[in-house]
Design a protein around this motif. Sequence first.
Motif, PDB file in Angstrom:
ATOM      1  N   MET A   1     -17.622 -29.351 -41.616  1.00  0.00           N
ATOM      2  CA  MET A   1     -17.720 -27.969 -42.061  1.00  0.00           C
ATOM      3  C   MET A   1     -16.746 -27.450 -41.144  1.00  0.00           C
ATOM      4  O   MET A   1     -16.465 -27.673 -40.029  1.00  0.00           O
ATOM      5  N   THR A   2     -15.876 -26.566 -41.569  1.00  0.00           N
ATOM      6  CA  THR A   2     -14.889 -25.981 -40.755  1.00  0.00           C
ATOM      7  C   THR A   2     -14.551 -24.269 -41.076  1.00  0.00           C
ATOM      8  O   THR A   2     -14.935 -24.035 -42.409  1.00  0.00           O
ATOM      9  N   VAL A   3     -14.426 -23.603 -40.227  1.00  0.00           N
ATOM     10  CA  VAL A   3     -14.269 -22.159 -40.659  1.00  0.00           C
ATOM     11  C   VAL A   3     -12.427 -21.968 -40.479  1.00  0.00           C
ATOM     12  O   VAL A   3     -12.095 -22.551 -39.459  1.00  0.00           O
ATOM     13  N   LEU A   4     -11.936 -21.405 -41.529  1.00  0.00           N
ATOM     14  CA  LEU A   4     -10.510 -21.305 -41.639  1.00  0.00           C
ATOM     15  C   LEU A   4     -10.195 -19.947 -40.807  1.00  0.00           C
ATOM     16  O   LEU A   4     -10.814 -19.257 -40.484  1.00  0.00           O
ATOM     17  N   HIS A   5      -8.797 -19.793 -40.850  1.00  0.00           N
ATOM     18  CA  HIS A   5      -8.192 -18.843 -39.864  1.00  0.00           C
ATOM     19  C   HIS A   5      -8.539 -17.392 -40.616  1.00  0.00           C
ATOM     20  O   HIS A   5      -8.769 -16.505 -39.666  1.00  0.00           O
ATOM     21  N   ASP A   6      -8.833 -17.147 -41.986  1.00  0.00           N
ATOM     22  CA  ASP A   6      -9.238 -16.013 -42.389  1.00  0.00           C
ATOM     23  C   ASP A   6     -10.872 -15.805 -42.561  1.00  0.00           C
ATOM     24  O   ASP A   6     -10.916 -14.850 -43.439  1.00  0.00           O
ATOM     25  N   GLY A   7     -11.570 -16.630 -41.978  1.00  0.00           N
ATOM     26  CA  GLY A   7     -13.009 -16.252 -42.200  1.00  0.00           C
ATOM     27  C   GLY A   7     -13.561 -17.275 -43.329  1.00  0.00           C
ATOM     28  O   GLY A   7     -14.819 -17.211 -43.454  1.00  0.00           O
TER      29      GLY A   7
END
Length: 481
Positions: free
Chosen positions: A364-370
Motif C-alpha cells: 500500500m502506498t500514499v501518492l503525492h496528491d493523497g
Amino acid sequence: MKKTTLLFALLITATFGQAQEIVTEFWHENGLYFNIHNIVEANDNTLLVECPMFEPLPYVNDLGDMFYKVSLEGELLDSLFIASDNVPLRTLFEPVPNDEKKYIYGCFEQHESDSTTYLKLTTIDKDLNILSELEVPITDFLYDYVITSSDLFIDFYGDIIASYWCQQKFYMLRIGIDGTIKHHRMVEEMASSGLMIQVRHTNVFCESPLTYYYLGWKNSKNEGLQAYFIDSLFQVTGEHQYYQMDDLGRFDGGMQEHIVPFETSTYLLSSRFEKGYTQEGTALAMFDIQFNLLKMKWFEEKPPFNSIAPIQTIVAAPDTIYYGFMTGSGSPNRLALACLDADLNVRWMRYFLEPDMFHWATCMTVLHDGKVAIGSFKYGQNPGGISVVIISDQLWDVPENQDWVRPYTYYPNPAQDQLHLQYSPDVQPKQVELYDLQGRLVRSLSQGLENLDMQGFTSGQYLMKVTLEDGKSFTDKVVKE
C-alpha cells in the motif's frame, strides 16, 4: 527485454460523487502465479507496479519480475520482464535517491552455473527502459546451502540495506547504489536465537540515531514476535519479545507484521493478534522506545471473514495514520482501510470492492496528491492475477461523516442463489434494489438487507443499488450465474 504481449488487462471503474475506485487486473497468459511487492509513483503521474513470479509451474521456465506501467485511470501503458534464475521472494523497488527520473530494482540471485550468490541491481526509467545492470557478489556458499533473503530497502543514507539467513546465521550488508559493498557483517547476537526465518522483516526503526529492526517469530517456551534492534554498524543494541500482553491477548506471527516509526520516542507495531487463542484479529499498537505499550487498536472480524492480517501502516501526517488490512481466509476475501488519529482512534473505516477479486493484499502506498494505491494478487488459480486499487482524493481531509469509498462489500460475485452484503460498522443501510440492464426494478428490500435472494432470475448482469439512511446511494454491477 521488454514483453508487452504476456498479459491482458481488465479495467473496472466506479465513480461516486468526487471519489473514484479504480481496479486494474493483469492476467499472465501462461498462467504463472504472481506476487506483488511494490507500487511506485513515477514522476509523470503514472504507477510502476512490481510483480515477482510467485511460484514456477512445471511447464513454464520463465522466472523473474514483471513491471507494469499503469495510468491513474487504470490503463495499461507498458510492461517489462526481467528474467531471473530464481523465484524472487524478497525484492527492492524504489526511486533512486536524489534522482527522480530513475528507479532501482534489486533481488538476490543464486546462479545455477556456480556456487555464488549475487545481489542483482537493475536501474530503469519511468518508461521501463533498462538503464544499467550489475551483479554484486555476496557469498561463496555452496549452492545446496539454503540462503533465505529477509529484506531489501534503502535507508536514510541512500544506501541499500540487504539482509539474509544462511545456515541459521543472520547477515546484513550496506551497499551503495553503484554496487559498492560498504559493510558486511554476520550479526552474531542472532546466530542461535531460535528464530523461524522463512519470511520475516527488517527495516528502519528510527532515524536518529539510525537504527534498524529485525522482526521475526521466536521459538521458545512463550512463543511470540521477537524484535532485534540493530545500529548502523549492524551491532545489536536491544531486543524485545512481544508475546503476551497481560489480559489483552498475544501478538501472533504472520506474513506481514511490521514496525513503523511514529514520533521520536514512539513506534507502531502491526501484527496478527489473538484473544484467548480463539478470537483472531489484527492489532495496531503504539509503544515507546522502552517497549511500554501506550495504546492499541484491535480489529476483529466475524465469520465468514474470520481471519485477518495487516497489509501496511503509513503515517500520512502527524495526526493521520492509514492502516490497511485483509480479511478472510481464502475465499471470500476483502480489503479494508482505516484512518486513525494520533491516539489510534478510528476516524473512519471502509471495506471496499468485491472480495472475489482479491486473494492476498501485500502493499500500500500514499501518492503525492493523497490518493492511496493498494496492490493484491491471486494465487492457486489459473491464470494468476494482479489487482491494483486506487482510491482518489485526500482522504485525511475527508469529514468523518462523508463516504468517499464504498462502505460495504458483497459476495460472491457471480452469485448463484444468494448475494451477501456486509456493511462498515459506522453506516446504516436503508434499501437494496436490483435492476435489470433495461432499468426495470426486479427486486426491492427494506428489511433483511444483508442477503439478496437471486433465485429464479435469468443468468446475466444486473445493477444493485444500495441506499443508506443518510441518503447516499451506490450502484454496483452484479452477475447471476
